[in-house]
Design an enzyme around this catalytic site. Structure first.
Site, PDB file in Angstrom:
ATOM      1  N   VAL A 224       0.804  -1.225   0.000  1.00  0.00           N
ATOM      2  CA  VAL A 224       0.000   0.000   0.000  1.00  0.00           C
ATOM      3  C   VAL A 224       0.836   1.274   0.000  1.00  0.00           C
ATOM      4  O   VAL A 224       0.299   2.368  -0.201  1.00  0.00           O
ATOM      5  CB  VAL A 224      -0.987   0.032   1.195  1.00  0.00           C
TER       6      VAL A 224
ATOM      7  N   ASN B 244      -7.892  -0.071   5.007  1.00  0.00           N
ATOM      8  CA  ASN B 244      -7.829  -0.868   6.227  1.00  0.00           C
ATOM      9  C   ASN B 244      -6.409  -1.260   6.620  1.00  0.00           C
ATOM     10  O   ASN B 244      -6.135  -1.478   7.797  1.00  0.00           O
ATOM     11  CB  ASN B 244      -8.686  -2.128   6.039  1.00  0.00           C
TER      12      ASN B 244
ATOM     13  N   TYR C  13       2.240   5.389  15.956  1.00  0.00           N
ATOM     14  CA  TYR C  13       0.887   4.882  15.734  1.00  0.00           C
ATOM     15  C   TYR C  13      -0.140   5.989  15.983  1.00  0.00           C
ATOM     16  O   TYR C  13      -1.013   6.249  15.151  1.00  0.00           O
ATOM     17  CB  TYR C  13       0.615   3.691  16.656  1.00  0.00           C
TER      18      TYR C  13
ATOM     19  N   THR D 285      -8.190  -9.451  17.268  1.00  0.00           N
ATOM     20  CA  THR D 285      -7.622  -9.902  15.999  1.00  0.00           C
ATOM     21  C   THR D 285      -6.266 -10.548  16.242  1.00  0.00           C
ATOM     22  O   THR D 285      -5.651 -10.362  17.290  1.00  0.00           O
ATOM     23  CB  THR D 285      -7.418  -8.713  15.037  1.00  0.00           C
TER      24      THR D 285
END
Length: 243
Positions: A61, A87, A150, A185
């Site tokens: 990406v 995403n 982040y 996840t």
């Protein structure tokens, strides 16, 4: 009628985790989906399982030429794009003092620059059909502080979303951000900060992590015509932790 009938979607980071859940739900709701990921094996397996309405492209990406190719292949296979779900992302735990510039810029490229590139190259396709919904996956760390790198990039995603929403509204392209809290996840389970994450769960008013499908339902709502008057907004799904 399914919520996403006749919609064409690109979902990045679609081979596993929350991205996989998005892909499965979108297919179920009638969309044709191009899923992209760096993991070719898992991505192709998922596309093969889901059938003719799913197509996998191996995709970094952060690569500008790769974005052009993804949009081109999507149009060639299914038609102009209606939906983009940015995403793909990473969640390293960096330290302000000890992290290198290379470490920092890697997070910026994957979490922030990729969102810019995705929006830039999908807009001409969406303009062909005068219809578009871009959903940028941020985080509660796009609203409150967390790890350096982040947090910075997730705040940036929130800001880009608002800027793009204002610029693209007259093309009938909506742009919204989704801000999940702690999601159950593989990325969370394997995180170096998993012990801290478990402790954080105790502070969540609902006293549990979100399951990926709970986020996917929100993403699907934003992709569908049900959210036709929502743009430039933040949609929070965090069990109440930022309340």
């Amino acid at each position: 009628m399914n919520k996403l009938e006749n919609k064409i979607a690109i979902i990045t980071g679609g081979a596993a985790g929350m991205g996989e859940t998005h892909v499965r739900l979108f297919i179920k709701e009638g969309a044709k989906v191009v899923l992209t990921d760096v993991n070719a094996e898992k991505g192709q397996e998922l596309a093969d399982e889901l059938g003719e309405n799913a197509h996998f492209i191996q995709h970094d990406v952060t690569d500008e030429a790769g974005w052009k190719e993804v949009v081109s292949q999507t149009e060639e296979r299914f038609g102009p794009v209606n939906i983009l779900v940015n995403n793909a992302g990473i969640s390293p735990v960096l330290s302000l003092e000890s992290s290198s510039l290379e470490d920092y810029m890697n997070v910026v490229k994957i979490n922030q620059v990729s969102v810019f590139l995705g929006m830039k190259y999908v807009v001409p396709s969406m303009k062909k059909v005068d219809d578009g919904s871009i959903i940028n996956i941020s985080s509660i760390n796009g609203l409150i502080g967390g790890a350096v790198g982040y947090t910075d990039t997730k705040f940036a995603v929130r800001g880009m979303t608002k800027a793009a929403a204002k610029e693209l509204a007259h093309y009938n392209i909506r742009v919204n951000s989704v801000h999940p809290g702690v999601i159950n996840t593989p990325m969370v389970q394997q995180s170096a900060a998993f012990e801290q994450i478990q402790a954080m769960v105790e502070a969540i008013p609902l006293k549990r992590m979100s399951e990926p499908n709970e986020i996917s339902q929100l993403v699907m709502f934003l992709a569908s015509d049900d959210s036709s008057y929502s743009t430039g907004a933040e949609f929070i799904a965090d069990g109440g932790i930022t309340a």
